[in-house]
Design an enzyme around this catalytic site. Structure first.
Site, mmCIF file in Angstrom:
data_model
loop_
_atom_site.group_PDB
_atom_site.id
_atom_site.type_symbol
_atom_site.label_atom_id
_atom_site.label_comp_id
_atom_site.label_asym_id
_atom_site.label_seq_id
_atom_site.Cartn_x
_atom_site.Cartn_y
_atom_site.Cartn_z
ATOM 1 N N ASP A 107 0.870 -1.232 0.117
ATOM 2 C CA ASP A 107 -0.051 0.010 -0.164
ATOM 3 C C ASP A 107 0.959 1.211 -0.045
ATOM 4 O OD1 ASP A 107 -2.413 1.889 0.591
ATOM 5 O OD2 ASP A 107 -1.517 1.785 2.657
ATOM 6 N N ASP A 160 -1.586 -0.882 5.827
ATOM 7 C CA ASP A 160 -1.882 -0.378 7.142
ATOM 8 C C ASP A 160 -3.159 -0.211 7.304
ATOM 9 O OD1 ASP A 160 -2.330 1.767 5.411
ATOM 10 O OD2 ASP A 160 -2.071 3.491 7.052
ATOM 11 N N ASP A 198 -0.176 5.299 0.889
ATOM 12 C CA ASP A 198 -0.453 6.024 1.821
ATOM 13 C C ASP A 198 -0.583 5.629 3.342
ATOM 14 O OD1 ASP A 198 -1.295 8.522 0.415
ATOM 15 O OD2 ASP A 198 -2.579 7.260 -0.415
#
Length: 251
Positions: free
Chosen positions: A43, A192, A45
């Site tokens: 991922d 996250d 961001d």
């Protein structure tokens, strides 16, 4: 290879389900025989970059304070704003997307790579082992291009939200596996977000690693979640040793 066929193959090659420990205790999965790992998909961001978008403020701007609180209470694991607005009228969708893009543009101005012993070091380690690196983000292509240009760390394929359907649908991860000509159970998804990154990886049949720097997922809100990652780390630096301990990294 069509995504539907690759999805079927991923079901046939699913790795064993990890032990059902509480989410806060999942740090590694021990196996007698190490599984071959041929690629890692990240991922962006909050994983490769320092979080710069105030998502709560963005959701409130799109939904309104009252509606935001209602939906947040019903979905403690997080709000999927992109899927939520798909059911709105065209005019409402246009206004919502303009608001989202405005927050994202402001975030681009503050874009920062994860600090020392983070993204750059981990990517260097993967390169040394000839492990492929891919990227899946729900952000726009402009953000991905800026990341590549600013930090000179390339991911291929690098899929932004212009690729449909986006996370948590497994399609982008299956597309990367097809491009690499590898099976999903030879790949790890690192991110996250439990609802986006871990869900995407699990649905594709890949290994999953949840990055939880601040212990967010140790809270009671996630004590009884059905979706559990195979691994949980507090920093990208921990992924290095995790990979060496649990996987066969021979190219």
């Amino acid at each position: 290879m069509p995504s539907s066929l690759l999805l079927l193959k991923s079901v046939l090659f699913l790795h064993p389900k990890p032990h059902s420990f509480p989410l806060s205790h999942i740090t590694a999965m021990s196996t007698q025989t190490k599984t071959r790992l041929r690629g890692v998909v990240f991922d962006m961001d909050g994983t490769l970059t320092v979080p710069v978008i105030d998502f709560s403020s963005m959701y409130k701007a799109v939904l309104g304070e009252t509606e935001y609180r209602r939906i947040r209470q019903e979905n403690p694991s997080g709000i999927d704003i992109l899927h939520l607005i798909e059911s709105w009228s065209p005019d409402e969708q246009r206004k919502a997307n303009e608001t989202i893009l405005d927050f994202e543009r402001r975030g681009l101005e503050r874009l920062q790579i994860m600090p020392a012993a983070g993204a750059a070091e981990l990517c260097g380690f993967l390169d040394s082992k000839k492990i492929r690196r891919g990227l899946i983000t729900r952000n726009v292509k402009q953000a991905v291009d800026l990341y590549h240009q600013r930090f000179d760390i390339m991911f291929s394929p690098a899929l932004s939200r212009e690729f449909r359907p986006y996370k948590p649908d497994p399609a982008p991860l299956l597309h990367i596996c097809s491009t690499w000509d590898v099976q999903p159970n030879e790949v790890m998804m690192v991110g996250d977000s439990l609802k986006d990154d871990v869900a995407c990886g699990k649905r594709a049949g890949a290994f999953t690693c949840l990055l939880d720097e601040k212990g967010k997922y140790d809270s009671d809100d996630f004590a009884k979640v059905d979706l559990e990652p195979d691994f949980k780390v507090a920093s990208l630096a921990e992924v290095h040793s995790l990979l060496e301990t649990n996987f066969d990294l021979m190219p």
